[in-house]
Design a protein around this motif. Structure first.
Motif, PDB file in Angstrom:
ATOM      1  N   SER A  17      18.263  -4.951 -15.072  1.00  0.00           N
ATOM      2  CA  SER A  17      17.694  -4.889 -13.819  1.00  0.00           C
ATOM      3  C   SER A  17      16.969  -3.482 -13.299  1.00  0.00           C
ATOM      4  N   LEU A  18      16.243  -3.694 -12.300  1.00  0.00           N
ATOM      5  CA  LEU A  18      15.821  -2.258 -11.658  1.00  0.00           C
ATOM      6  C   LEU A  18      15.155  -2.506 -10.415  1.00  0.00           C
ATOM      7  N   ARG A  19      15.199  -1.538  -9.451  1.00  0.00           N
ATOM      8  CA  ARG A  19      14.915  -1.593  -7.933  1.00  0.00           C
ATOM      9  C   ARG A  19      13.999  -0.806  -7.698  1.00  0.00           C
ATOM     10  N   LEU A  20      12.931  -1.196  -7.244  1.00  0.00           N
ATOM     11  CA  LEU A  20      11.627  -0.258  -6.754  1.00  0.00           C
ATOM     12  C   LEU A  20      11.788  -0.387  -5.348  1.00  0.00           C
ATOM     13  N   SER A  21      11.441   1.152  -4.865  1.00  0.00           N
ATOM     14  CA  SER A  21      11.277   1.231  -3.433  1.00  0.00           C
ATOM     15  C   SER A  21       9.908   2.073  -3.247  1.00  0.00           C
ATOM     16  N   CYS A  22       9.240   1.639  -1.998  1.00  0.00           N
ATOM     17  CA  CYS A  22       8.308   2.305  -1.540  1.00  0.00           C
ATOM     18  C   CYS A  22       8.122   2.413   0.167  1.00  0.00           C
ATOM     19  N   ALA A  23       7.942   3.930   0.380  1.00  0.00           N
ATOM     20  CA  ALA A  23       8.267   4.132   1.679  1.00  0.00           C
ATOM     21  C   ALA A  23       6.796   4.658   2.413  1.00  0.00           C
ATOM     22  N   ALA A  24       6.390   4.023   3.416  1.00  0.00           N
ATOM     23  CA  ALA A  24       5.130   4.242   4.137  1.00  0.00           C
ATOM     24  C   ALA A  24       5.064   5.605   5.213  1.00  0.00           C
ATOM     25  N   SER A  25       4.545   6.051   5.296  1.00  0.00           N
ATOM     26  CA  SER A  25       4.722   7.280   6.299  1.00  0.00           C
ATOM     27  C   SER A  25       3.145   7.642   6.802  1.00  0.00           C
ATOM     28  N   GLY A  26       3.003   8.436   7.670  1.00  0.00           N
ATOM     29  CA  GLY A  26       1.931   8.860   8.503  1.00  0.00           C
ATOM     30  C   GLY A  26       1.266   8.050   9.371  1.00  0.00           C
ATOM     31  N   SER A  27      -0.004   7.938   9.723  1.00  0.00           N
ATOM     32  CA  SER A  27      -0.657   7.346  10.865  1.00  0.00           C
ATOM     33  C   SER A  27      -0.208   5.660  10.953  1.00  0.00           C
ATOM     34  N   ILE A  28       0.939   5.524  11.292  1.00  0.00           N
ATOM     35  CA  ILE A  28       1.126   3.743  11.059  1.00  0.00           C
ATOM     36  C   ILE A  28       1.321   3.371  12.764  1.00  0.00           C
ATOM     37  N   PHE A  29       0.324   2.388  12.952  1.00  0.00           N
ATOM     38  CA  PHE A  29       0.373   1.809  14.313  1.00  0.00           C
ATOM     39  C   PHE A  29       1.418   0.316  14.177  1.00  0.00           C
ATOM     40  N   SER A  30       0.865  -0.391  13.179  1.00  0.00           N
ATOM     41  CA  SER A  30       1.824  -1.576  12.848  1.00  0.00           C
ATOM     42  C   SER A  30       1.646  -1.962  11.462  1.00  0.00           C
ATOM     43  N   ILE A  31       2.713  -2.563  10.935  1.00  0.00           N
ATOM     44  CA  ILE A  31       2.676  -3.171   9.519  1.00  0.00           C
ATOM     45  C   ILE A  31       2.783  -4.373   9.514  1.00  0.00           C
ATOM     46  N   ASN A  32       1.621  -5.063   8.970  1.00  0.00           N
ATOM     47  CA  ASN A  32       1.605  -6.397   8.883  1.00  0.00           C
ATOM     48  C   ASN A  32       2.530  -6.944   7.389  1.00  0.00           C
ATOM     49  N   ASP A  33       1.682  -7.232   6.442  1.00  0.00           N
ATOM     50  CA  ASP A  33       2.321  -7.507   5.092  1.00  0.00           C
ATOM     51  C   ASP A  33       2.915  -6.354   4.269  1.00  0.00           C
ATOM     52  N   MET A  34       3.583  -6.525   3.405  1.00  0.00           N
ATOM     53  CA  MET A  34       4.134  -5.493   2.532  1.00  0.00           C
ATOM     54  C   MET A  34       4.458  -6.256   1.327  1.00  0.00           C
ATOM     55  N   GLY A  35       4.140  -5.510  -0.055  1.00  0.00           N
ATOM     56  CA  GLY A  35       4.236  -6.176  -1.201  1.00  0.00           C
ATOM     57  C   GLY A  35       4.007  -5.574  -2.310  1.00  0.00           C
ATOM     58  N   TRP A  36       3.930  -6.197  -3.530  1.00  0.00           N
ATOM     59  CA  TRP A  36       3.866  -5.541  -4.945  1.00  0.00           C
ATOM     60  C   TRP A  36       2.974  -6.115  -5.592  1.00  0.00           C
ATOM     61  N   ASP A  37       2.105  -5.418  -6.350  1.00  0.00           N
ATOM     62  CA  ASP A  37       1.376  -5.725  -7.439  1.00  0.00           C
ATOM     63  C   ASP A  37       1.789  -5.138  -8.892  1.00  0.00           C
ATOM     64  N   ARG A  38       1.083  -5.674  -9.754  1.00  0.00           N
ATOM     65  CA  ARG A  38       1.380  -5.069 -11.265  1.00  0.00           C
ATOM     66  C   ARG A  38       0.192  -5.061 -11.924  1.00  0.00           C
ATOM     67  N   GLN A  39       0.082  -4.408 -12.957  1.00  0.00           N
ATOM     68  CA  GLN A  39      -1.082  -4.265 -14.082  1.00  0.00           C
ATOM     69  C   GLN A  39      -0.326  -3.786 -15.354  1.00  0.00           C
ATOM     70  N   ALA A  40      -0.376  -4.934 -16.183  1.00  0.00           N
ATOM     71  CA  ALA A  40      -0.158  -4.644 -17.667  1.00  0.00           C
ATOM     72  C   ALA A  40      -1.413  -4.001 -18.429  1.00  0.00           C
ATOM     73  N   PRO A  41      -1.234  -3.391 -19.502  1.00  0.00           N
ATOM     74  CA  PRO A  41      -2.281  -3.025 -20.265  1.00  0.00           C
ATOM     75  C   PRO A  41      -3.248  -4.188 -20.810  1.00  0.00           C
ATOM     76  N   GLY A  42      -4.525  -4.206 -20.565  1.00  0.00           N
ATOM     77  CA  GLY A  42      -5.333  -5.295 -21.040  1.00  0.00           C
ATOM     78  C   GLY A  42      -5.276  -6.398 -20.204  1.00  0.00           C
ATOM     79  N   LYS A  43      -4.452  -6.384 -19.286  1.00  0.00           N
ATOM     80  CA  LYS A  43      -4.325  -7.637 -18.382  1.00  0.00           C
ATOM     81  C   LYS A  43      -4.812  -7.339 -16.874  1.00  0.00           C
ATOM     82  N   GLN A  44      -5.281  -8.499 -16.225  1.00  0.00           N
ATOM     83  CA  GLN A  44      -5.593  -8.259 -14.760  1.00  0.00           C
ATOM     84  C   GLN A  44      -4.475  -7.878 -13.845  1.00  0.00           C
ATOM     85  N   ARG A  45      -4.922  -7.395 -12.812  1.00  0.00           N
ATOM     86  CA  ARG A  45      -3.652  -7.065 -11.838  1.00  0.00           C
ATOM     87  C   ARG A  45      -3.386  -8.229 -11.220  1.00  0.00           C
TER      88      ARG A  45
END
Length: 120
Positions: A17-45
């Motif tokens: 198991s692994l747990r990924l985190s992602c913190a957003a900062s800066g000029s943020i008025f409102s956040i709608n969706d949040m999520g994750w993409d991935r891309q493996a070598p030679g494959k589409q994102r």
């Protein structure tokens, strides 16, 4: 300016198991969706997980039942808990946030990517 800082990637054995985190900062008025993409070598994102502002979730079929996305709105942070990892899950994982500007315009931002390697 908006910054997304990812953490939690690394090397794990199959079944681990692994747990990924992602913190957003800066000029943020409102956040709608949040999520994750991935891309493996030679494959589409591909989209891995999306968590809406209402807490609704979407998962790619390949990760359903193994990955769980969540968010902490107070911290502007999105997480991806990855269990029962398989070699085919190895990829660079990118977090993303969809921000809503005061004008009503939506703008997407992506993190720098974090490597996940699944190998014995």
């Amino acid at each position: 300016q908006v910054q997304l800082v990812e953490s939690g990637g690394g090397l794990v054995q199959p079944g681990g198991s692994l747990r990924l985190s992602c913190a957003a900062s800066g000029s943020i008025f409102s956040i709608n969706d949040m999520g994750w993409d991935r891309q493996a070598p030679g494959k589409q994102r591909e989209v891995v997980a999306v968590i809406s502002s209402a807490g609704n979730t979407y998962y790619a079929d390949s990760v359903k039942g193994r990955f769980t996305g969540s968010r902490d709105n107070a911290k502007n942070t999105v997480y991806l808990q990855m269990n029962s990892l398989k070699p085919e899950d190895a990829a660079v994982y990118y977090c993303y946030v969809r921000l809503r500007r005061p004008s009503g315009l939506f703008v997407d931002h992506w993190g720098q990517g974090t490597q996940v390697t699944v190998s014995s």
